[in-house]
Design a protein around this motif. Structure first.
Motif, PDB file in Angstrom:
ATOM      1  N   LEU A 119       0.775  -1.298   0.097  1.00  0.00           N
ATOM      2  CA  LEU A 119      -0.104  -0.116   0.072  1.00  0.00           C
ATOM      3  C   LEU A 119       0.738   1.326  -0.088  1.00  0.00           C
ATOM      4  O   LEU A 119       0.698   2.197  -0.653  1.00  0.00           O
ATOM      5  CB  LEU A 119      -1.144   0.101   1.112  1.00  0.00           C
ATOM      6  CG  LEU A 119      -1.855   1.289   1.400  1.00  0.00           C
ATOM      7  CD1 LEU A 119      -2.688   1.402   0.252  1.00  0.00           C
ATOM      8  CD2 LEU A 119      -2.653   1.115   2.882  1.00  0.00           C
ATOM      9  N   ARG A 120       1.575   1.135   0.765  1.00  0.00           N
ATOM     10  CA  ARG A 120       2.937   2.496   0.941  1.00  0.00           C
ATOM     11  C   ARG A 120       3.375   2.560  -0.371  1.00  0.00           C
ATOM     12  O   ARG A 120       3.766   3.799  -0.903  1.00  0.00           O
ATOM     13  CB  ARG A 120       3.434   2.113   1.979  1.00  0.00           C
ATOM     14  CG  ARG A 120       3.280   2.379   3.413  1.00  0.00           C
ATOM     15  CD  ARG A 120       3.970   2.152   4.472  1.00  0.00           C
ATOM     16  NE  ARG A 120       3.865   0.597   4.627  1.00  0.00           N
ATOM     17  CZ  ARG A 120       4.541  -0.181   5.244  1.00  0.00           C
ATOM     18  NH1 ARG A 120       5.431   0.159   5.954  1.00  0.00           N
ATOM     19  NH2 ARG A 120       4.093  -1.431   5.685  1.00  0.00           N
ATOM     20  N   VAL A 121       4.002   1.673  -1.092  1.00  0.00           N
ATOM     21  CA  VAL A 121       4.648   1.761  -2.391  1.00  0.00           C
ATOM     22  C   VAL A 121       3.839   2.194  -3.354  1.00  0.00           C
ATOM     23  O   VAL A 121       4.195   3.208  -4.200  1.00  0.00           O
ATOM     24  CB  VAL A 121       5.269   0.464  -2.673  1.00  0.00           C
ATOM     25  CG1 VAL A 121       5.684   0.595  -4.312  1.00  0.00           C
ATOM     26  CG2 VAL A 121       6.274  -0.281  -1.857  1.00  0.00           C
ATOM     27  N   THR A 122       2.543   1.664  -3.644  1.00  0.00           N
ATOM     28  CA  THR A 122       1.398   2.352  -4.500  1.00  0.00           C
ATOM     29  C   THR A 122       1.284   3.815  -4.287  1.00  0.00           C
ATOM     30  O   THR A 122       1.056   4.504  -5.101  1.00  0.00           O
ATOM     31  CB  THR A 122       0.262   1.387  -4.335  1.00  0.00           C
ATOM     32  OG1 THR A 122       0.640  -0.124  -4.566  1.00  0.00           O
ATOM     33  CG2 THR A 122      -0.866   1.832  -5.479  1.00  0.00           C
ATOM     34  N   ALA A 123       1.049   3.987  -3.040  1.00  0.00           N
ATOM     35  CA  ALA A 123       0.596   5.417  -2.592  1.00  0.00           C
ATOM     36  C   ALA A 123       1.982   6.372  -2.951  1.00  0.00           C
ATOM     37  O   ALA A 123       1.654   7.427  -3.586  1.00  0.00           O
ATOM     38  CB  ALA A 123       0.192   5.306  -1.092  1.00  0.00           C
ATOM     39  N   ALA A 124       2.997   5.962  -2.634  1.00  0.00           N
ATOM     40  CA  ALA A 124       4.289   6.707  -3.113  1.00  0.00           C
ATOM     41  C   ALA A 124       4.330   7.114  -4.489  1.00  0.00           C
ATOM     42  O   ALA A 124       4.741   8.008  -4.668  1.00  0.00           O
ATOM     43  CB  ALA A 124       5.534   6.001  -2.355  1.00  0.00           C
ATOM     44  N   ALA A 125       4.134   5.859  -5.291  1.00  0.00           N
ATOM     45  CA  ALA A 125       4.282   6.084  -6.657  1.00  0.00           C
ATOM     46  C   ALA A 125       3.321   6.997  -7.166  1.00  0.00           C
ATOM     47  O   ALA A 125       3.354   8.084  -7.919  1.00  0.00           O
ATOM     48  CB  ALA A 125       4.098   5.044  -7.310  1.00  0.00           C
ATOM     49  N   ARG A 126       1.932   6.869  -6.620  1.00  0.00           N
ATOM     50  CA  ARG A 126       0.903   8.098  -6.858  1.00  0.00           C
ATOM     51  C   ARG A 126       1.023   9.411  -6.408  1.00  0.00           C
ATOM     52  O   ARG A 126       0.786  10.506  -7.206  1.00  0.00           O
ATOM     53  CB  ARG A 126      -0.607   7.482  -5.980  1.00  0.00           C
ATOM     54  CG  ARG A 126      -1.694   8.415  -6.362  1.00  0.00           C
ATOM     55  CD  ARG A 126      -2.852   7.837  -5.626  1.00  0.00           C
ATOM     56  NE  ARG A 126      -4.052   8.800  -5.895  1.00  0.00           N
ATOM     57  CZ  ARG A 126      -4.808   8.647  -6.827  1.00  0.00           C
ATOM     58  NH1 ARG A 126      -5.097   7.356  -7.488  1.00  0.00           N
ATOM     59  NH2 ARG A 126      -5.855   9.420  -6.708  1.00  0.00           N
ATOM     60  N   ALA A 127       1.860   9.554  -5.331  1.00  0.00           N
ATOM     61  CA  ALA A 127       2.066  10.838  -4.757  1.00  0.00           C
ATOM     62  C   ALA A 127       3.412  11.466  -5.608  1.00  0.00           C
ATOM     63  O   ALA A 127       3.889  12.581  -5.434  1.00  0.00           O
ATOM     64  CB  ALA A 127       2.521  10.755  -3.457  1.00  0.00           C
ATOM     65  N   GLY A 128       4.061  10.646  -6.264  1.00  0.00           N
ATOM     66  CA  GLY A 128       5.263  10.993  -7.279  1.00  0.00           C
ATOM     67  C   GLY A 128       6.510  10.941  -6.550  1.00  0.00           C
ATOM     68  O   GLY A 128       7.432  11.572  -6.890  1.00  0.00           O
ATOM     69  N   LEU A 129       6.629  10.051  -5.136  1.00  0.00           N
ATOM     70  CA  LEU A 129       7.939  10.067  -4.526  1.00  0.00           C
ATOM     71  C   LEU A 129       8.701   8.901  -5.223  1.00  0.00           C
ATOM     72  O   LEU A 129       8.188   8.019  -5.893  1.00  0.00           O
ATOM     73  CB  LEU A 129       7.579   9.479  -3.197  1.00  0.00           C
ATOM     74  CG  LEU A 129       6.856  10.375  -2.198  1.00  0.00           C
ATOM     75  CD1 LEU A 129       6.159   9.847  -0.803  1.00  0.00           C
ATOM     76  CD2 LEU A 129       7.418  11.703  -2.230  1.00  0.00           C
ATOM     77  N   ASP A 130       9.875   9.271  -5.111  1.00  0.00           N
ATOM     78  CA  ASP A 130      10.815   7.895  -5.792  1.00  0.00           C
ATOM     79  C   ASP A 130      11.560   7.147  -4.899  1.00  0.00           C
ATOM     80  O   ASP A 130      12.096   6.211  -5.298  1.00  0.00           O
ATOM     81  CB  ASP A 130      12.045   8.937  -6.392  1.00  0.00           C
ATOM     82  CG  ASP A 130      11.541   9.743  -7.533  1.00  0.00           C
ATOM     83  OD1 ASP A 130      10.692   9.282  -8.294  1.00  0.00           O
ATOM     84  OD2 ASP A 130      12.237  10.806  -7.727  1.00  0.00           O
ATOM     85  N   THR A 131      11.285   7.475  -3.479  1.00  0.00           N
ATOM     86  CA  THR A 131      12.179   6.539  -2.489  1.00  0.00           C
ATOM     87  C   THR A 131      11.169   6.459  -1.315  1.00  0.00           C
ATOM     88  O   THR A 131      10.413   7.333  -1.070  1.00  0.00           O
ATOM     89  CB  THR A 131      13.584   7.195  -2.310  1.00  0.00           C
ATOM     90  OG1 THR A 131      13.391   8.557  -1.314  1.00  0.00           O
ATOM     91  CG2 THR A 131      14.452   7.358  -3.488  1.00  0.00           C
ATOM     92  N   LEU A 132      11.579   5.173  -0.592  1.00  0.00           N
ATOM     93  CA  LEU A 132      10.981   4.963   0.828  1.00  0.00           C
ATOM     94  C   LEU A 132      11.872   4.475   1.650  1.00  0.00           C
ATOM     95  O   LEU A 132      12.993   3.707   1.158  1.00  0.00           O
ATOM     96  CB  LEU A 132       9.861   4.052   0.684  1.00  0.00           C
ATOM     97  CG  LEU A 132       8.376   4.512  -0.235  1.00  0.00           C
ATOM     98  CD1 LEU A 132       7.360   3.474  -0.128  1.00  0.00           C
ATOM     99  CD2 LEU A 132       7.878   5.746   0.805  1.00  0.00           C
ATOM    100  N   GLU A 133      11.747   4.478   2.813  1.00  0.00           N
ATOM    101  CA  GLU A 133      12.483   4.047   3.858  1.00  0.00           C
ATOM    102  C   GLU A 133      12.179   2.598   4.091  1.00  0.00           C
ATOM    103  O   GLU A 133      11.028   2.186   4.012  1.00  0.00           O
ATOM    104  CB  GLU A 133      12.370   4.589   5.372  1.00  0.00           C
ATOM    105  CG  GLU A 133      12.977   6.070   5.436  1.00  0.00           C
ATOM    106  CD  GLU A 133      14.442   6.119   5.419  1.00  0.00           C
ATOM    107  OE1 GLU A 133      15.027   5.205   6.115  1.00  0.00           O
ATOM    108  OE2 GLU A 133      14.962   6.954   4.845  1.00  0.00           O
ATOM    109  N   ALA A 134      13.197   1.606   3.982  1.00  0.00           N
ATOM    110  CA  ALA A 134      12.951   0.323   3.925  1.00  0.00           C
ATOM    111  C   ALA A 134      13.574  -0.595   5.174  1.00  0.00           C
ATOM    112  O   ALA A 134      14.846  -0.107   5.437  1.00  0.00           O
ATOM    113  CB  ALA A 134      13.292  -0.248   2.695  1.00  0.00           C
ATOM    114  N   GLN A 135      13.147  -1.379   6.006  1.00  0.00           N
ATOM    115  CA  GLN A 135      13.650  -2.168   6.751  1.00  0.00           C
ATOM    116  C   GLN A 135      14.009  -3.411   5.997  1.00  0.00           C
ATOM    117  O   GLN A 135      13.189  -4.178   5.397  1.00  0.00           O
ATOM    118  CB  GLN A 135      12.649  -2.613   7.758  1.00  0.00           C
ATOM    119  CG  GLN A 135      13.169  -3.448   8.931  1.00  0.00           C
ATOM    120  CD  GLN A 135      12.262  -4.043   9.979  1.00  0.00           C
ATOM    121  OE1 GLN A 135      11.135  -3.792   9.768  1.00  0.00           O
ATOM    122  NE2 GLN A 135      12.589  -4.770  10.786  1.00  0.00           N
ATOM    123  N   ILE A 136      15.500  -3.589   5.724  1.00  0.00           N
ATOM    124  CA  ILE A 136      16.037  -4.706   5.170  1.00  0.00           C
ATOM    125  C   ILE A 136      16.218  -5.866   5.949  1.00  0.00           C
ATOM    126  O   ILE A 136      17.072  -5.735   6.921  1.00  0.00           O
ATOM    127  CB  ILE A 136      17.359  -4.498   4.358  1.00  0.00           C
ATOM    128  CG1 ILE A 136      16.999  -3.301   3.580  1.00  0.00           C
ATOM    129  CG2 ILE A 136      17.891  -5.517   3.698  1.00  0.00           C
ATOM    130  CD1 ILE A 136      18.310  -2.520   2.926  1.00  0.00           C
TER     131      ILE A 136
END
Length: 138
Positions: free
Chosen positions: A63-80
């Motif tokens: 959901l966060r990835v889809t929303a970030a793409a919709r909002a025009g964001l290129d990056t997100l913080e990720a827990q690896i």
């Protein structure tokens, strides 16, 4: 031996959305999350496991990835998280209450553990600390 968990900013283009087909897409939630990301920023990191460099398999945070793409964001913080996708999926499903999955999403993830990762019902149940009947009911 303790494995460390790393938090890192990742580009969305480096994410393999291998389990997107297991998630129910809810447009209203996507729009709300995109608005929240723009207003408040990212509050919770997505969860990934390392794949072939420079890619990562997205485990949780569709959901966060889809929303970030919709909002025009290129990056997100990720827990690896350490380990492989199979183990990460089992840990994700085993965390009761921490993240509520729809029963259809649970069933789809369990199907992938069986079909893609070649685990049987008993192996899945053991990895999740569940009774095999829990797996069967999904």
């Amino acid at each position: 031996m303790s494995r460390s968990i790393t938090i890192k900013e990742l580009e969305l283009v480096h994410l393999e959305l291998a389990y997107a087909h297991t998630r129910i897409k809810r447009t209203r939630q996507i729009v709300h999350m995109a608005d929240s990301l723009m207003r408040h920023g990212q509050l919770v990191p997505i969860v990934v496991v390392a794949a072939e460099h420079p890619c990562f398999v997205l485990i949780d945070g569709y959901l966060r990835v889809t929303a970030a793409a919709r909002a025009g964001l290129d990056t997100l913080e990720a827990q690896i998280v350490p380990g492989n996708a199979q183990d990460a999926l089992c840990r994700l499903l085993a965390r009761d209450g921490a993240r509520q999955f729809d029963v259809f999403e649970q069933a789809a993830l369990l199907r992938d553990l069986k079909a893609i990762h070649q685990l049987n019902q008993q192996q899945i149940a053991a990895k999740m600390g569940r009774h095999p009947s829990w797996v069967t009911r999904r």
